[in-house]
Write an enzyme that holds these catalytic residues in place. Structure first.
Site, PDB file in Angstrom:
ATOM      1  N   HIS A  27      -4.781  -6.317  -3.202  1.00 24.09           N
ATOM      2  CA  HIS A  27      -5.762  -6.597  -2.153  1.00 24.09           C
ATOM      3  C   HIS A  27      -5.872  -8.102  -1.858  1.00 24.09           C
ATOM      4  O   HIS A  27      -6.787  -8.527  -1.179  1.00 24.09           O
ATOM      5  CB  HIS A  27      -7.125  -6.010  -2.539  1.00 24.09           C
ATOM      6  CG  HIS A  27      -7.143  -4.502  -2.510  1.00 24.09           C
ATOM      7  ND1 HIS A  27      -8.210  -3.746  -2.937  1.00 24.09           N
ATOM      8  CD2 HIS A  27      -6.218  -3.601  -2.078  1.00 24.09           C
ATOM      9  CE1 HIS A  27      -7.928  -2.463  -2.786  1.00 24.09           C
ATOM     10  NE2 HIS A  27      -6.732  -2.346  -2.277  1.00 24.09           N
ATOM     11  N   ASN A  33      -3.846   8.381   3.916  1.00 20.75           N
ATOM     12  CA  ASN A  33      -2.530   7.900   4.346  1.00 20.75           C
ATOM     13  C   ASN A  33      -2.435   7.668   5.852  1.00 20.75           C
ATOM     14  O   ASN A  33      -1.415   7.152   6.323  1.00 20.75           O
ATOM     15  CB  ASN A  33      -1.433   8.881   3.903  1.00 20.75           C
ATOM     16  CG  ASN A  33      -1.160   8.774   2.412  1.00 20.75           C
ATOM     17  OD1 ASN A  33      -1.440   7.735   1.812  1.00 20.75           O
ATOM     18  ND2 ASN A  33      -0.649   9.829   1.821  1.00 20.75           N
ATOM     19  N   HIS A  48       0.603   4.258  -2.662  1.00 14.72           N
ATOM     20  CA  HIS A  48       0.313   5.636  -2.240  1.00 14.72           C
ATOM     21  C   HIS A  48       1.475   6.578  -2.528  1.00 14.72           C
ATOM     22  O   HIS A  48       1.268   7.772  -2.717  1.00 14.72           O
ATOM     23  CB  HIS A  48      -0.056   5.660  -0.749  1.00 14.72           C
ATOM     24  CG  HIS A  48      -1.429   5.137  -0.482  1.00 14.72           C
ATOM     25  ND1 HIS A  48      -2.200   5.541   0.582  1.00 14.72           N
ATOM     26  CD2 HIS A  48      -2.197   4.238  -1.145  1.00 14.72           C
ATOM     27  CE1 HIS A  48      -3.377   4.906   0.563  1.00 14.72           C
ATOM     28  NE2 HIS A  48      -3.391   4.100  -0.483  1.00 14.72           N
ATOM     29  N   ARG A  60       0.840  -1.206   0.000  1.00 15.11           N
ATOM     30  CA  ARG A  60       0.000   0.000   0.000  1.00 15.11           C
ATOM     31  C   ARG A  60       0.875   1.258   0.000  1.00 15.11           C
ATOM     32  O   ARG A  60       0.562   2.240  -0.671  1.00 15.11           O
ATOM     33  CB  ARG A  60      -0.918  -0.035   1.225  1.00 15.11           C
ATOM     34  CG  ARG A  60      -1.937   1.074   1.223  1.00 15.11           C
ATOM     35  CD  ARG A  60      -3.156   0.705   2.042  1.00 15.11           C
ATOM     36  NE  ARG A  60      -4.143   1.760   2.025  1.00 15.11           N
ATOM     37  CZ  ARG A  60      -4.475   2.479   3.091  1.00 15.11           C
ATOM     38  NH1 ARG A  60      -3.898   2.253   4.256  1.00 15.11           N
ATOM     39  NH2 ARG A  60      -5.393   3.421   2.988  1.00 15.11           N
TER      40      ARG A  60
END
Ligand code: HEM
Length: 331
Positions: free
Chosen positions: A198, A102, A77, A73
């Site tokens: 995911h 975040n 990001h 992740r």
């Protein structure tokens, strides 16, 4: 005549000095410039840069397998906001870190530890942006994914503002998501593959609770979610709960921590947790890819390729960035 020979000799000497300097200095220079496979190799004296990062990640992974999700992740990001420039790592009350999407990003300590080890061995050589990419690759490889070759040579960015964070929301439509990925040079297929991130990790109830109790203001559950999943998730996420629990993004408990294609199998069973996850299996543009990934055994190698592409998004060149000494602040 002899003047000409002298000049030639002098310029040959000059050239030899330049070549020597280039040969001697370049291998010790920072891992920067155009992205290349194994670009950091030989740039940190006797220390192997990628091995150093791998050792840090392995020791963290042995304590906590959920770091795989944290790092995946983090890479997403970082790369999706102003490119893969480690701007997500900069501390500050209004830096990217402070933006709402975040707030639940984890794993900063892993990057700090790897950076500290590398700064000790070769100060100012390895960028924080490269460390994120390498650490994520290692974590993926420890949890069932492929150990893919990464490219290095990124510079760290100087700018990090919460207001720049425009990450997709869990209820983004497939069309808007396709457009958001396209803006980063990623295809619809890349998007479906990358959402395969995911296959590990968790989501907070608050980010999918509408699907359980009040889908699009109907007061009903999302009809695209299997009844069994809705019931299971509502036990974890009671309607008026005071605590924001989490649920696995991959709803097969046997593979919730494994990088594999089970996420896609779950989507075909209408067991996607986030709205966008499930939408991938419903939309004509993405369903064929979901179906194919669910039935094939080469997800991990395709995912690896997509991660390399994600790692190349808007990478900074020499003049625009720096090699930070601490990943949390600009030099
Ligand atoms: C349209 C694109 C995407 C959306 C809308 C999205 C949304 C989300 C949301 C809402 C969460 C839960 C966060 C929380 O509860 O705090 C999450 C978690 C996660 N996302 Fe995504 N995501 C997207 C793409 C990606 C990509 C491309 C990757 C990696 C390649 C990724 C990897 C992860 C991981 C591993 C987690 C679990 C994190 C953890 O357990 O700490 N996501 N995502």
């Amino acid at each position: 005549m002899s003047d000409v020979t002298d000049t030639k000799k002098k310029s040959m000497k000059g050239l030899a000095v330049v070549v020597l300097v280039v040969v001697l200095v370049l291998p010790l220079g920072p891992c920067q410039g155009a992205l290349q496979d194994g670009y950091c190799k030989g740039k940190c004296g006797s220390t192997d840069v990628e091995d150093t990062i791998k050792n840090v990640v392995l020791s963290k992974f042995n304590q906590d397998r959920s770091i795989v999700a944290a790092l995946l992740r983090m890479q997403f990001h970082d790369c999706f906001v102003k490119g893969c420039d480690a701007s997500i790592l900069l501390d500050g009350s209004s830096s990217e870190k402070a933006a709402i999407p975040n707030l639940s990003v984890r794993g900063y300590d892993i990057i700090d530890e790897a950076k500290a080890a590398l700064e000790k061995a070769c100060p100012g050589v390895v960028s924080c942006a490269d460390i994120i990419i390498a650490a994520t690759r290692d974590a993926v490889s420890f949890s069932g994914g492929e150990r893919y070759e990464i490219q290095t040579g990124r510079k760290d960015g100087l700018v990090s503002q919460a207001s720049n964070v425009n990450l997709p929301s869990p209820s983004i439509s497939v069309s808007d998501s396709i457009a958001a990925f396209a803006k980063k040079g990623l295809t619809t297929e890349d998007m479906v593959l990358l959402l395969g991130g995911h296959t590990v990790g968790v989501a907070h109830c608050s980010l999918f609770q509408d699907r359980l109790y009040n889908y699009q203001g109907t007061g009903q559950r999302d009809p695209n979610m299997s009844l069994l999943l809705a019931v299971t998730l509502s036990l974890r996420c009671p309607k008026n709960a005071s605590v924001d629990n989490t649920a696995n993004l991959d709803q097969n408990p046997l593979s919730a921590l494994v990088v594999d294609n089970d996420y896609y199998k779950q989507l075909l069973l209408r067991r996607g947790v986030l709205q966008i996850d499930q939408a991938l299996a419903m939309d004509a543009r993405t369903r064929p890819t979901v179906a194919s990934l669910a039935s094939r055994s080469d997800f991990t190698s395709q995912f690896a390729e997509a991660m390399v592409k994600l790692g190349a998004v808007e990478v900074l060149t020499d003049e625009q960035g720096q090699i930070r000494r601490s990943c949390r602040s600009v030099n």
